[in-house]
Design an enzyme around this catalytic site. Sequence first.
Site, mmCIF file in Angstrom:
data_model
loop_
_atom_site.group_PDB
_atom_site.id
_atom_site.type_symbol
_atom_site.label_atom_id
_atom_site.label_comp_id
_atom_site.label_asym_id
_atom_site.label_seq_id
_atom_site.Cartn_x
_atom_site.Cartn_y
_atom_site.Cartn_z
ATOM 1 N N ASP A 160 0.806 -1.220 0.000
ATOM 2 C CA ASP A 160 0.000 0.000 0.000
ATOM 3 C C ASP A 160 0.834 1.262 0.000
ATOM 4 O O ASP A 160 2.016 1.261 0.365
ATOM 5 C CB ASP A 160 -0.971 -0.001 1.185
ATOM 6 C CG ASP A 160 -0.268 0.021 2.532
ATOM 7 O OD1 ASP A 160 0.757 -0.683 2.681
ATOM 8 O OD2 ASP A 160 -0.744 0.730 3.440
ATOM 9 N N GLU A 200 0.037 -1.191 5.652
ATOM 10 C CA GLU A 200 1.138 -0.762 6.514
ATOM 11 C C GLU A 200 1.048 0.726 6.801
ATOM 12 O O GLU A 200 1.473 1.191 7.874
ATOM 13 C CB GLU A 200 2.478 -1.093 5.854
ATOM 14 C CG GLU A 200 3.697 -0.903 6.757
ATOM 15 C CD GLU A 200 4.273 0.511 6.747
ATOM 16 O OE1 GLU A 200 5.092 0.821 7.630
ATOM 17 O OE2 GLU A 200 3.896 1.320 5.861
#
Length: 362
Positions: free
Chosen positions: A79, A131
Amino acid sequence: MTIRHLSAPNQELTDAEAVALLAEVVATPSVSGGERELAERLRNIALGFGAESHLDDVGNVHAVVGHGAHTVMLLSHLDTVPGAVPFEQTDRLIRGRGAVDAKGPLTAMLVAALNSRDLGIRIHWVGVVEEETLWSQGAEHIRETVPVPDAVIVGEPSGASAVTLGYKGMVELKVTCDVPRTHTATPGPKSSEILIRALDGLLDTYAADGNAHFKDVGMIIKDGRFEPFTSSCSLTFRTPEGTVSGELLRNVSEILGEEVEVAMLYEVPPVVASRSSLCVRALSRAIRLEGFQPAHKLKTGTSDMNTLSRTWRVPMATYGPGDSREDHTDSEHILVQEYLAGIRILQTALREIETTLRGVAS
């Protein structure tokens, strides 16, 4: 460029194929919560290269190559933070959101794993979700559901010639001030005034430059909502080794005063690896063999190394190509030659780790 499938054990991705893969990864949007398209694409690529690959229950993508009694995990995140950075590819660089944080390290780790299928160890590459959010759901799921490997390298930008030894921890607090509702013209302190004055006192204790040094506690104020009768905000503390979160919570509560309610939202501990640990030594030697002088860094943010180290007591380090000063910026880019050097260093480090683990086993 079309990325061919690998079949023979001694075949490796060429530099051109590795760069083409990175370009595709960077060009594929994957803001936190929207990683599925990228995860499925990387799963299909890994399957085409002969890896065992799947998506797990939370959307992490796994690829496993090699066989042996020992497992080395290479873990980075899929991400990115929001915000468009126009994609650009030249012979020198690749620009786009996530190019540095952390698609450069993520892709370098996948290429290094696929190019190391002949090693006598099991290499478990993971691209995790979320994350960049508070909860690090992807890494938490890995920590709770995957058998503990023998060693872990986490992929974050350290620069091709540096190894990150550690990160500060993080404590996230929610503070709220409520006062009885009246007409706004009624005399008396409003919740916004009370909370702002209280926060001013907190800033006197936790100075704005507290995150400039690894040994100090840093704090930022965010997500504020300041209204006459209900006001709130979040406080993010970056905490060095030795910080006790309960003591921090009590200290903050005392400074803010009885009119402000304080609640713990999230906590992750700091982590620092020894320079003599297996992963740090292997990466440092690989950097030297590539012709660089290895550097060792301590970072004031957090990473999935913090999350995994909650319960995993195995050698860890963080490594990845890319300049971390480009993280989350509007100019985010990675240099092609640094990315390729990072792949070579990771492959060499994997061989170094394999040699050490085999020596321990014998």
